[in-house]
Design a protein around this motif. Structure first.
Motif, PDB file in Angstrom:
ATOM      1  N   UNK A   3     -54.140 -11.667 -65.152  1.00 17.35           N
ATOM      2  CA  UNK A   3     -54.941 -10.572 -64.616  1.00 17.35           C
ATOM      3  C   UNK A   3     -56.350 -11.054 -64.306  1.00 17.35           C
ATOM      4  N   UNK A   4     -56.810 -10.744 -63.113  1.00 14.64           N
ATOM      5  CA  UNK A   4     -58.109 -11.217 -62.644  1.00 14.64           C
ATOM      6  C   UNK A   4     -59.237 -10.392 -63.241  1.00 14.64           C
ATOM      7  N   UNK A   5     -59.071  -9.065 -63.269  1.00  9.66           N
ATOM      8  CA  UNK A   5     -60.118  -8.186 -63.768  1.00  9.66           C
ATOM      9  C   UNK A   5     -60.127  -8.176 -65.292  1.00  9.66           C
ATOM     10  N   UNK A   6     -61.328  -8.324 -65.866  1.00  7.22           N
ATOM     11  CA  UNK A   6     -61.501  -8.170 -67.309  1.00  7.22           C
ATOM     12  C   UNK A   6     -61.985  -6.775 -67.614  1.00  7.22           C
ATOM     13  N   UNK A   7     -62.660  -6.622 -68.757  1.00  8.55           N
ATOM     14  CA  UNK A   7     -63.140  -5.296 -69.143  1.00  8.55           C
ATOM     15  C   UNK A   7     -64.315  -4.842 -68.289  1.00  8.55           C
ATOM     16  N   UNK A 131     -55.838  -6.516 -56.972  1.00 11.44           N
ATOM     17  CA  UNK A 131     -55.286  -7.819 -57.372  1.00 11.44           C
ATOM     18  C   UNK A 131     -54.010  -8.154 -56.605  1.00 11.44           C
ATOM     19  N   UNK A 132     -53.185  -7.148 -56.342  1.00 12.86           N
ATOM     20  CA  UNK A 132     -51.934  -7.387 -55.622  1.00 12.86           C
ATOM     21  C   UNK A 132     -52.194  -8.019 -54.265  1.00 12.86           C
ATOM     22  N   UNK A 133     -53.314  -7.631 -53.654  1.00  7.08           N
ATOM     23  CA  UNK A 133     -53.666  -8.167 -52.343  1.00  7.08           C
ATOM     24  C   UNK A 133     -54.215  -9.589 -52.406  1.00  7.08           C
TER      25      UNK A 133
END
Length: 450
Positions: A3-7, A131-133
Motif C-alpha cells: 500500500x502506497x498511502x500511509x496514515x 493507488x489502483x491507477x
C-alpha cells in the motif's frame, strides 16, 4: 505492490522512494479520481502548497506537470502550513488540494498529502482508487484524458493565499492576547511566517526561533520533536509560554514559564474544559487516540467530559469527529482538530486557542495544566524490518501478556507499527516510572528479536 498511502499521505526518501516520476503519476491518478475533467468543460482546480524542504521544489514541479497535463488548473500557494492548504482548498472552492511535506520527518524525507473538495482528507476507499491507477498496466486509464491546446491546465501563483489563511485564523480565535509573551519554535518549517504573524496580529509579544529555513534545516534538532531550544528560550526570555510546531505546522506542543513540557493530551484537556464552559463542546465529548495518556481519561471523567477513542492518526480522529459531529479531537503528539474552524489539525490555531484560554482566565499555563495528571509513560521506537512479522510474533504476544499481568490493571501496554516509518512504537504507562521503563525495555527487546 504494498500500500502506497500511509496514515498521512505518501511518504519516502525524496528522489529515492518518492521520486519526481511517482509524484507526477500520483498527481495524474489523483486528478482522475478527484477532479476528472472532460473536453469542453470548465477546468478543475487544485491548490498546491509545500514546506521549505529543498526536495519540495522538485516535487512541486512534478505535481504541477502531472495536474496540468491532466487538464487541471494549479493554484500555487507557496510555503504554507498543511492546514492552510486544507483551508484554502475550501476557500477557493477547488476540486482538490495537495501539500508536499513530510511533517515532522527529517529533511531527506518528503511526502504528498492529498485533500478532496472542501479540504477534507481522503478515506481509505478513495486512496485505494488512486493507488489502483498507479498499478502496472493502468497507465492508459490514468491518462485517458490528455488535453491539448487551450485545454491544458494552467499554473499560477496566489500571493494573497497566506493573508487569506491568517484572516481565517483571526476569525477562528478572536480573543486578544495583549500582555502574553510567547516563544514560538517554527522548526525551520512551514510555520516560519504564518505562526509569528498570527500571534502578533492577536496582540502577543512574539519571540520567534528556528524561523530561517534554508531547505536543509527543517526539523533539525528543533520544533515539536526536539523541545530543548524552546524550553531554554522561554526561561531565558522570561516568557509566559513557548509553542513548538513541526515541519508543516499541523502540530503544536507547549512549554510553561518554567520550561515544563505540555503535550497534546494536556492541551486537549485545557481546551475541552474551556469549550465545555463556553457551551462549544458538542455532546461534552473529546475524541482522542489509543496513545493518549490514561490521565486524560481520568481528568476528563472528573470534568464531566466523555472521551471517545480511535486508532492512531489524525485521519481516524477526523473520521470520528465527523461521524459524531463532535467539536474537538486530537493526539498526544500535538495534532488538535477543531472541526468548526478547520478540516485537519492546525498547530497555529491550537496555539492561539491555548493562549486565549490563558488570557481569558488570567491563569498561567502551569495552573491550567492541573485539569489532568499525566501518568508516567514511556515510549520507545524500535526499528524493524518487517512490521507484520512483529504483529504475528508469538513471542511478542507472550511478552505483552506478561507485562499486562504485572501491571494488573494499573497501567497500559500498547504496541503500534508506525504508519510512515519502519518502526514499532512500544508504549507503557504505569504508576511508577521505573516499572514503565523496565517493561518498555523488555518489550522492546522482544520486538527487536523478531
Amino acid at each position: 505492490m504494498s500500500r502506497l498511502f500511509g496514515t498521512d499521505g505518501v511518504r519516502g526518501e525524496a528522489n529515492s522512494t518518492l521520486t519526481a516520476d511517482l509524484a507526477l503519476a500520483l498527481s495524474e491518478a489523483a486528478s482522475t479520481v478527484l477532479a476528472s475533467p472532460s473536453a469542453g468543460s470548465v477546468r478543475p482546480v487544485a491548490v498546491l502548497g509545500r514546506d521549505p524542504r529543498a526536495s519540495g521544489e522538485m516535487l512541486e514541479a512534478a505535481v504541477c506537470a502531472g495536474l496540468a497535463a491532466s487538464g487541471v488548473d494549479v493554484l500555487r500557494v507557496g510555503v504554507v502550513p498543511t492546514p492552510a492548504v486544507a483551508y484554502l482548498t475550501a476557500a477557493y472552492e477547488a476540486d482538490m488540494g495537495v501539500m508536499i511535506s513530510a511533517s515532522h520527518n527529517p529533511m531527506p524525507d518528503n511526502g504528498i498529502k492529498i485533500f478532496g473538495r472542501g479540504g477534507h482528507k481522503l478515506d481509505d476507499a478513495v486512496e485505494d482508487r488512486i493507488e489502483q491507477l498507479l498499478r502496472p498496466g493502468s497507465e492508459a486509464q490514468r491518462r485517458a484524458y490528455r488535453p491539448t491546446g487551450a485545454a491544458i491546465g494552467r499554473v499560477r501563483s496566489a500571493p494573497e493565499a497566506l493573508d487569506r489563511y491568517l484572516q481565517h485564523l483571526a476569525a477562528a480565535s478572536d480573543t486578544r492576547l495583549d500582555g502574553v509573551t510567547v516563544v514560538v519554535d517554527c522548526a525551520n518549517g512551514a510555520a516560519h511566517r504564518a505562526a509569528p504573524l498570527a500571534y502578533k496580529a492577536a496582540g502577543a509579544k512574539v519571540v520567534a526561533i528556528n524561523d530561517e529555513p534554508d531547505g536543509i534545516n527543517i526539523n533539525d534538532r528543533c520544533g515539536s520533536t526536539h523541545l530543548d531550544d524552546v524550553r531554554r528560550a522561554v526561561v531565558e526570555q522570561g516568557a509566559d509560554l513557548g509553542l513548538a510546531h513541526d515541519g508543516d505546522a499541523d502540530r503544536c506542543l507547549a512549554v510553561d514559564a518554567e520550561g515544563n513540557v505540555v503535550d497534546g493530551d494536556v492541551i486537549m484537556a485545557i481546551l475541552a474544559v474551556a469549550m465545555r464552559e463556553a457551551g462549544e463542546l458538542s455532546e461534552d465529548t473529546l475524541v482522542a487516540t489509543v496513545m493518549s495518556n490514561l490521565g486524560l481519561h481520568l481528568g476528563m471523567q472528573a470534568a464531566g467530559i466523555t472521551v471517545r477513542t480511535t486508532a492512531v492518526g489524525d485521519r481516524y480522529v477526523l473520521e470520528e469527529l465527523r461521524r459524531g459531529s463532535y467539536s474537538l479531537g486530537g493526539e498526544q503528539s500535538g495534532h488538535v482538530v477543531l472541526p468548526d474552524h478547520g478540516t485537519t489539525g492546525d498547530g497555529v490555531l491550537t496555539g492561539l486557542r491555548l493562549m486565549a484560554r490563558m488570557a481569558g482566565t488570567g491563569r498561567t499555563l502551569a495552573e491550567l495544566t492541573k485539569v489532568m495528571t499525566v501518568l508516567p509513560q514511556v515510549l520507545v521506537n524500535v526499528r524493524v524490518e518487517d512490521k507484520k512479522a512483529v504483529a504475528d510474533s508469538a513471542s511478542v504476544g507472550e511478552a505483552v501478556r506478561l507485562a499486562e499481568a504485572e501491571l494488573a490493571g494499573r497501567g497500559r501496554v500498547l504496541l503500534r507499527p508506525s504508519g510512515t516509518e519502519p518502526l514499532v512504537r512500544v508504549m507503557v504507562e504505569a504508576e511508577d516510572i521505573a516499572v514503565a521503563r523496565k517493561l518498555a525495555d523488555t518489550l522492546s527487546d522482544a520486538v527487536s528479536g523478531v
